[in-house]
Design a protein around this motif. Sequence first.
Motif, PDB file in Angstrom:
ATOM      1  N   LEU A 197      -4.750  -0.708   6.964  1.00  0.00           N
ATOM      2  CA  LEU A 197      -3.337  -0.676   6.576  1.00  0.00           C
ATOM      3  C   LEU A 197      -2.766   0.734   6.662  1.00  0.00           C
ATOM      4  O   LEU A 197      -1.607   0.916   7.043  1.00  0.00           O
ATOM      5  CB  LEU A 197      -3.162  -1.246   5.166  1.00  0.00           C
ATOM      6  N   LYS A 198      -3.580   1.741   6.337  1.00  0.00           N
ATOM      7  CA  LYS A 198      -3.125   3.130   6.481  1.00  0.00           C
ATOM      8  C   LYS A 198      -2.815   3.444   7.943  1.00  0.00           C
ATOM      9  O   LYS A 198      -1.838   4.119   8.250  1.00  0.00           O
ATOM     10  CB  LYS A 198      -4.183   4.101   5.952  1.00  0.00           C
ATOM     11  N   GLN A 199      -3.621   2.918   8.853  1.00  0.00           N
ATOM     12  CA  GLN A 199      -3.366   3.117  10.279  1.00  0.00           C
ATOM     13  C   GLN A 199      -2.066   2.450  10.694  1.00  0.00           C
ATOM     14  O   GLN A 199      -1.291   3.010  11.470  1.00  0.00           O
ATOM     15  CB  GLN A 199      -4.527   2.584  11.115  1.00  0.00           C
ATOM     16  N   GLY A 256       5.225   5.309  11.674  1.00  0.00           N
ATOM     17  CA  GLY A 256       5.969   6.537  11.510  1.00  0.00           C
ATOM     18  C   GLY A 256       6.150   6.977  10.071  1.00  0.00           C
ATOM     19  O   GLY A 256       6.803   7.978   9.816  1.00  0.00           O
ATOM     20  N   GLU A 257       5.603   6.252   9.118  1.00  0.00           N
ATOM     21  CA  GLU A 257       5.714   6.651   7.699  1.00  0.00           C
ATOM     22  C   GLU A 257       4.677   7.727   7.409  1.00  0.00           C
ATOM     23  O   GLU A 257       3.584   7.732   7.967  1.00  0.00           O
ATOM     24  CB  GLU A 257       5.467   5.439   6.786  1.00  0.00           C
ATOM     25  N   ASP A 258       5.029   8.620   6.515  1.00  0.00           N
ATOM     26  CA  ASP A 258       4.106   9.654   6.089  1.00  0.00           C
ATOM     27  C   ASP A 258       3.266   9.120   4.945  1.00  0.00           C
ATOM     28  O   ASP A 258       3.789   8.527   4.004  1.00  0.00           O
ATOM     29  CB  ASP A 258       4.847  10.894   5.602  1.00  0.00           C
ATOM     30  N   ILE A 259       1.975   9.333   5.030  1.00  0.00           N
ATOM     31  CA  ILE A 259       1.077   8.936   3.939  1.00  0.00           C
ATOM     32  C   ILE A 259       0.872  10.156   3.066  1.00  0.00           C
ATOM     33  O   ILE A 259       0.534  11.225   3.545  1.00  0.00           O
ATOM     34  CB  ILE A 259      -0.277   8.419   4.467  1.00  0.00           C
ATOM     35  N   ILE A 260       1.069   9.960   1.798  1.00  0.00           N
ATOM     36  CA  ILE A 260       0.961  11.067   0.848  1.00  0.00           C
ATOM     37  C   ILE A 260      -0.491  11.461   0.691  1.00  0.00           C
ATOM     38  O   ILE A 260      -1.357  10.679   0.626  1.00  0.00           O
ATOM     39  CB  ILE A 260       1.558  10.640  -0.520  1.00  0.00           C
ATOM     40  N   GLN A 319     -12.011  -2.067   0.945  1.00  0.00           N
ATOM     41  CA  GLN A 319     -11.710  -0.678   1.273  1.00  0.00           C
ATOM     42  C   GLN A 319     -11.451  -0.523   2.782  1.00  0.00           C
ATOM     43  O   GLN A 319     -10.599   0.250   3.199  1.00  0.00           O
ATOM     44  CB  GLN A 319     -12.880   0.201   0.837  1.00  0.00           C
ATOM     45  N   ALA A 320     -12.149  -1.300   3.588  1.00  0.00           N
ATOM     46  CA  ALA A 320     -11.936  -1.258   5.038  1.00  0.00           C
ATOM     47  C   ALA A 320     -10.522  -1.723   5.392  1.00  0.00           C
ATOM     48  O   ALA A 320      -9.876  -1.167   6.285  1.00  0.00           O
ATOM     49  CB  ALA A 320     -12.967  -2.137   5.746  1.00  0.00           C
ATOM     50  N   LEU A 358       0.833  -1.199   0.000  1.00  0.00           N
ATOM     51  CA  LEU A 358       0.000   0.000   0.000  1.00  0.00           C
ATOM     52  C   LEU A 358       0.870   1.252   0.000  1.00  0.00           C
ATOM     53  O   LEU A 358       0.589   2.206  -0.726  1.00  0.00           O
ATOM     54  CB  LEU A 358      -0.949   0.011   1.206  1.00  0.00           C
ATOM     55  N   LEU A 359       1.929   1.254   0.778  1.00  0.00           N
ATOM     56  CA  LEU A 359       2.839   2.400   0.818  1.00  0.00           C
ATOM     57  C   LEU A 359       3.433   2.663  -0.569  1.00  0.00           C
ATOM     58  O   LEU A 359       3.515   3.816  -1.013  1.00  0.00           O
ATOM     59  CB  LEU A 359       3.948   2.158   1.843  1.00  0.00           C
TER      60      LEU A 359
END
Length: 158
Positions: free
Chosen positions: A146-148, A154-158, A140-141, A117-118
């Motif tokens: 996975l975004k959480q 500690g990764e930044d989500i664009i 989608q859930a 996903l990243l």
Amino acid sequence: MKYIAMTRILDHLGRFTIPKEILYTCDFEPLDTVEFFIDTEKGIIILKKYIGQSCKFCQSTEGLSAFKDSLICNKCINMIKNAFKSKAKKPLTPKPVKDTETDRRALQPKEVMAQLLLNLLEKHPNATQQEYADMLRISQARVSQLKQIIEESGEDII
């Protein structure tokens, strides 16, 4: 071996349609190549998805290693190793992956899925959550979960 009993009638050209339930169970998708195996003694025909000499995950043909009944390239091996190392609260780092060639990803460990996903977030920053779910073939859930995981690492989500 799992036995599923269904019947189909051969048409006048000797063809039949494989039920959608069987295709889904065996992970067949439209335009997949299929291998046929015949046991003449038992009268059994076996269909298997043809994978060929390529990585199970990214379909690369370089640097392959055998693992059980699959071939895995060195890049995917390293990505999996790094994902398991990240269990020790290490941040995830993006690794290249071909998003158009993703396999069934729903059964992958959450660290691997978060890594995939990243990569997609970096490659397609304007895509919707549903588009990410479609690319990874997950719900989608699950993308939201996975975004959480990515944010907690500690990764930044664009």
